[in-house]
Design an enzyme around this catalytic site. Structure first.
Site, short mmCIF file in Angstrom:
data_model
loop_
_atom_site.label_atom_id
_atom_site.label_comp_id
_atom_site.label_asym_id
_atom_site.label_seq_id
_atom_site.Cartn_x
_atom_site.Cartn_y
_atom_site.Cartn_z
CG ASN A 220 14.01 4.66 5.60
OD1 ASN A 220 14.04 5.18 4.72
ND2 ASN A 220 13.50 4.48 6.70
CG ASP A 289 12.33 -2.60 11.76
OD1 ASP A 289 11.22 -2.75 11.64
OD2 ASP A 289 13.27 -2.97 11.14
CE LYS A 299 21.71 21.94 18.29
NZ LYS A 299 22.75 22.96 18.09
CE LYS A 347 11.35 -8.59 6.75
NZ LYS A 347 12.23 -7.62 6.37
CE LYS A 351 6.56 -7.69 8.91
NZ LYS A 351 7.36 -6.25 8.98
O1 PMT Z 1 11.07 4.69 -1.64
P1 PMT Z 1 12.21 4.18 -2.87
O2 PMT Z 1 13.28 5.16 -2.74
O3 PMT Z 1 11.55 4.15 -4.11
O4 PMT Z 1 12.64 2.95 -2.35
C1 PMT Z 1 11.84 1.72 -2.35
C2 PMT Z 1 11.88 0.86 -1.05
C3 PMT Z 1 13.24 0.01 -1.03
C4 PMT Z 1 11.84 1.41 0.20
C5 PMT Z 1 10.48 -0.14 -1.34
O5 PMT Z 1 10.85 -1.03 -2.51
C6 PMT Z 1 10.56 -1.25 -0.23
O6 PMT Z 1 11.37 -2.33 -0.23
N1 PMT Z 1 9.68 -1.11 0.87
C7 PMT Z 1 9.81 -1.49 2.03
C8 PMT Z 1 11.15 -1.18 3.08
C9 PMT Z 1 11.07 -1.85 4.12
O7 PMT Z 1 10.87 -1.32 5.28
O8 PMT Z 1 11.06 -3.15 4.28
P2 PMT Z 1 11.16 -4.28 5.64
O9 PMT Z 1 11.83 -5.46 4.87
O10 PMT Z 1 12.21 -3.80 6.58
O11 PMT Z 1 9.52 -4.40 6.01
C10 PMT Z 1 8.64 -5.28 5.56
C11 PMT Z 1 7.60 -4.75 5.40
O12 PMT Z 1 6.80 -4.21 6.69
C12 PMT Z 1 7.35 -3.63 4.55
O13 PMT Z 1 6.28 -3.41 3.91
C13 PMT Z 1 6.98 -2.40 5.61
O14 PMT Z 1 6.40 -1.29 5.13
C14 PMT Z 1 6.65 -2.98 6.75
N2 PMT Z 1 6.87 -2.49 7.76
C15 PMT Z 1 8.10 -2.65 8.66
C16 PMT Z 1 8.15 -2.03 9.87
C17 PMT Z 1 7.28 -1.58 10.55
N3 PMT Z 1 7.52 -1.23 11.90
N4 PMT Z 1 5.97 -1.51 10.14
C18 PMT Z 1 5.78 -1.94 8.96
O15 PMT Z 1 4.63 -1.79 8.30
#
Ligand code: PMT
Length: 411
Positions: A220, A289, A299, A347, A351
């Site tokens: 991503n 996810d 490959k 969340k 979480k």
């Molecule tokens: O890295 P940059 O370019 O500076 O950008 C910053 C950012 C946008 C990545 C950052 O500010 C941000 O929002 N990070 C979280 C991104 C994310 O995955 O958000 P989410 O809403 O999908 O997940 C929610 C939370 O669960 C996050 O803390 C994530 O780390 C965590 N998560 C999600 C999925 C997963 N399988 N395991 C997790 O721990």
């Protein structure tokens, strides 16, 4: 906060230029020394005399009309500014800024200045949504330009939608916040800060990489900047920092322990190893996810016109940690494009976080890749703090100060 601050205000030619009068008046009332540069088009909407009377300063518009022989005006203005604010900023000036054009007083000053630049766009909704304008704004934001997004509502052109210049009062608030956070950061740097002394902080940053085959993967847009800023702020506040980083576009900060990982599973294992001793865990990483069900050892060969990849769910690291939480202070992030508060708070609950930092990543300059961010920080009771557009470093510092205060409160 604005007392004595030298603000160069660029006014460009849209109907919202009339609001520049209120903006000048509010800034001057707050003690700012405002120097206006108008474009020729802006003068079709509002007079120089109005803005000169409100600011008690000469209003500039012609690069060659040098009124003070001892200086070159556009260089003088560029050098003296504590902030260059362009409000309203038309699609045209945004395009000129993005592409480094300098064909009038405002654009030459903007190119010559090393001061922070903030713009408040205003235009028709379709112009605002145009890919060229969006692309130009992203270019500016990536270079560090601060953006005050237009609001939604009835536009002067008859349309209803996004494109209205933010109200002058709100623009003044953002400007004040900007100087406040600059001041706070300066003090933070000058003081031997020990707010997190003796604390162990684990931060995740960047995007995960989910392999398809030896040469292809799913990832991503996370650059790692937000997570790195948090790791650096925690270090500066005296903590011992472990930074678990996936794929990133910038170098990690110095003097923190770096663990490089690829997949969500790798990240989970790395964080788990440090979880037991951690005082604060901040999950700023963008974790995939899903991952491909099968990882091909060789490959993959091109076959047929379409290709389907079966994906399986990854472990949710934050949710898993939330279930195991004992003494740790757990901070999650939520990257959302709509219904930001609702999803973020859902969340936070699911979480089991102590705080969640919500960023609306559909807005230019917010979230992925940018040097700036704007966030709402929530706890179980609701909004803790809203941080308007500012550098990721300032967001990180404030977030950790809130966490440190809450930990101190607990103890
Ligand atoms: O890295 P940059 O370019 O500076 O950008 C910053 C950012 C946008 C990545 C950052 O500010 C941000 O929002 N990070 C979280 C991104 C994310 O995955 O958000 P989410 O809403 O999908 O997940 C929610 C939370 O669960 C996050 O803390 C994530 O780390 C965590 N998560 C999600 C999925 C997963 N399988 N395991 C997790 O721990």
């Amino acid at each position: 906060m604005l007392n004595g601050k030298k603000i160069v205000l660029g006014v460009t030619g849209g109907i919202a230029a009339y609001k520049a009068a209120t903006l000048c008046s509010r800034l001057v009332q707050k003690g700012a020394d405002v120097h206006v540069i108008m474009t020729d088009s802006a003068k079709q909407f509002i007079t120089e005399l109005t803005l000169q009377t409100l600011t008690r300063n000469v209003v500039y518009s012609d690069t060659f009309d040098e009124r003070e022989p001892s200086v070159v005006s556009h260089i003088h203005l560029a050098d003296m500014a504590d902030l260059v604010l362009v409000a309203p900023a038309t699609a045209n000036v945004i395009a000129k800024m993005a592409h480094g054009m300098a064909d009038d007083m405002l654009s030459t000053t903007l190119l010559a200045t090393t001061a922070p630049v903030m713009i408040a766009p205003a235009m028709n909704v379709h112009m605002y949504d145009h890919p060229a304008v969006q692309h130009n704004m992203r270019l500016l934001v990536d270079r560090g330009t601060l953006m005050i997004e237009p609001s939604e509502g009835q536009l002067a052109c008859g349309y209803v939608g996004k494109g209205r210049l933010e109200e002058p009062e709100t623009i003044v608030e953002v400007v004040e916040q900007f100087f406040e956070s600059k001041e706070a950061a300066k003090q933070g740097l000058n003081q031997p800060v020990s707010l997190l002394k003796g604390k162990k902080v684990v931060v995740t940053a960047g995007g995960t990489i989910e392999r398809i085959d030896p040469v292809r993967y799913i990832t991503n847009d996370s650059s790692g900047k937000m997570g790195f800023a948090i790791a650096a702020a925690a270090r500066d506040l005296g903590a011992e920092v472990t930074l678990v980083m996936g794929s990133t576009q910038v170098q990690p900060p110095a003097n923190v322990d770096v663990i490089r990982v690829q997949s969500a599973q790798d990240m989970y294992e790395a964080v788990s190893r440090h979880w037991g001793h951690a005082d604060i865990v901040v999950k700023a990483a963008a974790v995939a996810d899903y991952r491909p069900k099968e990882v091909f050892e060789e490959k993959m060969k091109k076959k047929g016109d379409t290709l389907s990849l079966e994906l399986v769910k990854n472990i949710d690291i934050l949710e898993t940690l939330g279930k195991q939480k004992s003494h740790q202070f757990l901070i999650g992030f939520a990257a959302e494009t709509h219904s930001v508060e609702m999803y973020a708070r859902e969340k936070l609950e699911r979480k089991n976080c102590d705080l969640i930092v919500a960023n609306d990543v559909a807005r230019p300059g917010i979230g992925f890749g940018a040097d700036t961010n704007a966030v709402h920080i929530y706890d179980r009771k609701g909004l803790v703090e809203e941080l308007q557009v500012m550098s990721k470093e300032d967001i990180a510092h404030r977030l950790l100060v809130i966490a440190a205060e809450r930990i101190a409160g607990r103890n």
